[in-house]
Enzyme design. Sequence first.
Site, PDB file in Angstrom:
ATOM      1  N   MET A  30       0.846  -1.190   0.000  1.00 15.16           N
ATOM      2  CA  MET A  30       0.000   0.000   0.000  1.00 15.16           C
ATOM      3  C   MET A  30       0.889   1.251   0.000  1.00 15.16           C
ATOM      4  O   MET A  30       0.478   2.325   0.440  1.00 15.16           O
ATOM      5  CB  MET A  30      -0.935   0.003   1.211  1.00 15.16           C
ATOM      6  CG  MET A  30      -1.892  -1.189   1.198  1.00 15.16           C
ATOM      7  SD  MET A  30      -3.435  -0.894   2.072  1.00 15.16           S
ATOM      8  CE  MET A  30      -2.858  -0.599   3.715  1.00 15.16           C
ATOM      9  N   HIS A  34       9.090   0.924   3.375  1.00  9.38           N
ATOM     10  CA  HIS A  34      10.206   0.944   4.313  1.00  9.38           C
ATOM     11  C   HIS A  34      11.071  -0.275   4.040  1.00  9.38           C
ATOM     12  O   HIS A  34      10.785  -1.061   3.116  1.00  9.38           O
ATOM     13  CB  HIS A  34       9.695   0.977   5.766  1.00  9.38           C
ATOM     14  CG  HIS A  34       8.645  -0.054   6.061  1.00  9.38           C
ATOM     15  ND1 HIS A  34       8.930  -1.402   6.099  1.00  9.38           N
ATOM     16  CD2 HIS A  34       7.306   0.057   6.296  1.00  9.38           C
ATOM     17  CE1 HIS A  34       7.815  -2.070   6.375  1.00  9.38           C
ATOM     18  NE2 HIS A  34       6.812  -1.214   6.487  1.00  9.38           N
ATOM     19  N   GLU A  35      12.082  -0.457   4.877  1.00  5.42           N
ATOM     20  CA  GLU A  35      13.043  -1.536   4.661  1.00  5.42           C
ATOM     21  C   GLU A  35      12.365  -2.916   4.639  1.00  5.42           C
ATOM     22  O   GLU A  35      12.833  -3.825   3.946  1.00  5.42           O
ATOM     23  CB  GLU A  35      14.106  -1.449   5.774  1.00  5.42           C
ATOM     24  CG  GLU A  35      15.361  -2.226   5.544  1.00  5.42           C
ATOM     25  CD  GLU A  35      16.004  -2.040   4.168  1.00  5.42           C
ATOM     26  OE1 GLU A  35      16.426  -3.062   3.603  1.00  5.42           O
ATOM     27  OE2 GLU A  35      16.078  -0.900   3.658  1.00  5.42           O
ATOM     28  N   GLY A  36      11.267  -3.067   5.370  1.00  3.43           N
ATOM     29  CA  GLY A  36      10.544  -4.348   5.355  1.00  3.43           C
ATOM     30  C   GLY A  36      10.077  -4.681   3.944  1.00  3.43           C
ATOM     31  O   GLY A  36      10.257  -5.808   3.459  1.00  3.43           O
ATOM     32  N   HIS A  37       9.492  -3.690   3.259  1.00  2.00           N
ATOM     33  CA  HIS A  37       9.042  -3.921   1.877  1.00  2.00           C
ATOM     34  C   HIS A  37      10.237  -4.240   0.973  1.00  2.00           C
ATOM     35  O   HIS A  37      10.165  -5.131   0.129  1.00  2.00           O
ATOM     36  CB  HIS A  37       8.339  -2.672   1.325  1.00  2.00           C
ATOM     37  CG  HIS A  37       7.073  -2.306   2.034  1.00  2.00           C
ATOM     38  ND1 HIS A  37       6.974  -1.184   2.833  1.00  2.00           N
ATOM     39  CD2 HIS A  37       5.850  -2.895   2.054  1.00  2.00           C
ATOM     40  CE1 HIS A  37       5.750  -1.105   3.319  1.00  2.00           C
ATOM     41  NE2 HIS A  37       5.045  -2.121   2.874  1.00  2.00           N
ATOM     42  N   GLN A 153      -2.595 -12.184   8.123  1.00  2.53           N
ATOM     43  CA  GLN A 153      -2.783 -11.916   6.698  1.00  2.53           C
ATOM     44  C   GLN A 153      -2.119 -13.014   5.851  1.00  2.53           C
ATOM     45  O   GLN A 153      -2.697 -13.493   4.874  1.00  2.53           O
ATOM     46  CB  GLN A 153      -2.192 -10.543   6.349  1.00  2.53           C
ATOM     47  CG  GLN A 153      -2.160 -10.229   4.870  1.00  2.53           C
ATOM     48  CD  GLN A 153      -1.812  -8.782   4.590  1.00  2.53           C
ATOM     49  OE1 GLN A 153      -2.659  -7.919   4.661  1.00  2.53           O
ATOM     50  NE2 GLN A 153      -0.566  -8.501   4.244  1.00  2.53           N
ATOM     51  N   SER A 185       6.746  -0.703  10.196  1.00  2.00           N
ATOM     52  CA  SER A 185       5.375  -0.600   9.717  1.00  2.00           C
ATOM     53  C   SER A 185       5.170   0.815   9.196  1.00  2.00           C
ATOM     54  O   SER A 185       5.704   1.771   9.762  1.00  2.00           O
ATOM     55  CB  SER A 185       4.402  -0.874  10.872  1.00  2.00           C
ATOM     56  OG  SER A 185       3.113  -0.371  10.546  1.00  2.00           O
ATOM     57  N   SER A 186       4.378   0.932   8.139  1.00  2.00           N
ATOM     58  CA  SER A 186       4.098   2.271   7.593  1.00  2.00           C
ATOM     59  C   SER A 186       3.384   3.121   8.630  1.00  2.00           C
ATOM     60  O   SER A 186       3.441   4.350   8.586  1.00  2.00           O
ATOM     61  CB  SER A 186       3.219   2.153   6.347  1.00  2.00           C
ATOM     62  OG  SER A 186       3.815   1.263   5.440  1.00  2.00           O
TER      63      SER A 186
END
Length: 292
Positions: A30, A34-37, A153, A185-186
Amino acid sequence: MQIIHSAKDMHSLSKLLRVSDKSIGFVPTMGALHEGHLSLVRRSKEENEITVVSIFVNPAQFGPNEDFEKYPRHREKDLAMLSSVEVDTVFMPEREEMCGKDETTSVDIGALGNILCGVARPGHFNGVATIVAKLFNIVSPDNAYFGQKDFQQCVIIKKMVTDLKCGVNVIMCPTVREADGLAMSSRNVYLTEPERKASAALYKALCHGREFILSKRPSAPSAVQDEIEKILKSEPLLNPEYIEMLKPENLEPTGKIELPVVICLAARIGKARLIDNILVKEEPSLPDDCAL
Ligand code: PAF
């Protein structure tokens, strides 16, 4: 890096890639990356010839009093980040095309959507599943990558893919954390400085829960819940919403703790609602996606 806005163009590209036998890795997002994505993108690039990332803030997964309007949106920064990790294609559809007013078909994932986060967010997971099904139809990926932070999810998307025979391999990738353990998290941008500091207690509590299970071998989940709650309650800004111990493969409750088990928790803090989880297994060195 190619940017595609229409579903028709994205569909044509994926058909072309299929004909030329190129494997497609897909990272749905979405935005507010961030680094997670980026870790999901890197994994996709390692395992596929082409990587597609979608950016779409899905209105169907926000409740009427949730943060759809305020959800962080910074397209230029997102695109620069994706270009820096050499994504092949970014799919950025318009709202009208993904959630048209006359569209009446949706995915109902059943009971799995009504537990954990589904209690506070009714309809959220059906909204997620519906948009992910549409994205899978448009992108036709071989592999799709999701972060473990959203454990529920991941389990739900896996179930949908199995039930609807989507033919997509769903891969859960490890949560990327800040130096103090807070899961990226965003929505972390909603935290004030004191809230940001207090939020580190979530991961601290989960790690303590895991150590407690592995060292004391309690059989009652309530013993572990109490331990975790003590740590969360030591931060007055945190309001725990749930602390649950579940079977990782289907999120069924564990009457008696048997490994592997996933500890999932959610807490409200200021304007944010944070979630996190940890897998507890006999062989902590095994990759986390072994549990699913
Ligand atoms: O995890 C997210 O960012 C969203 O739920 C997803 C999977 C992109 C669907 O909108």
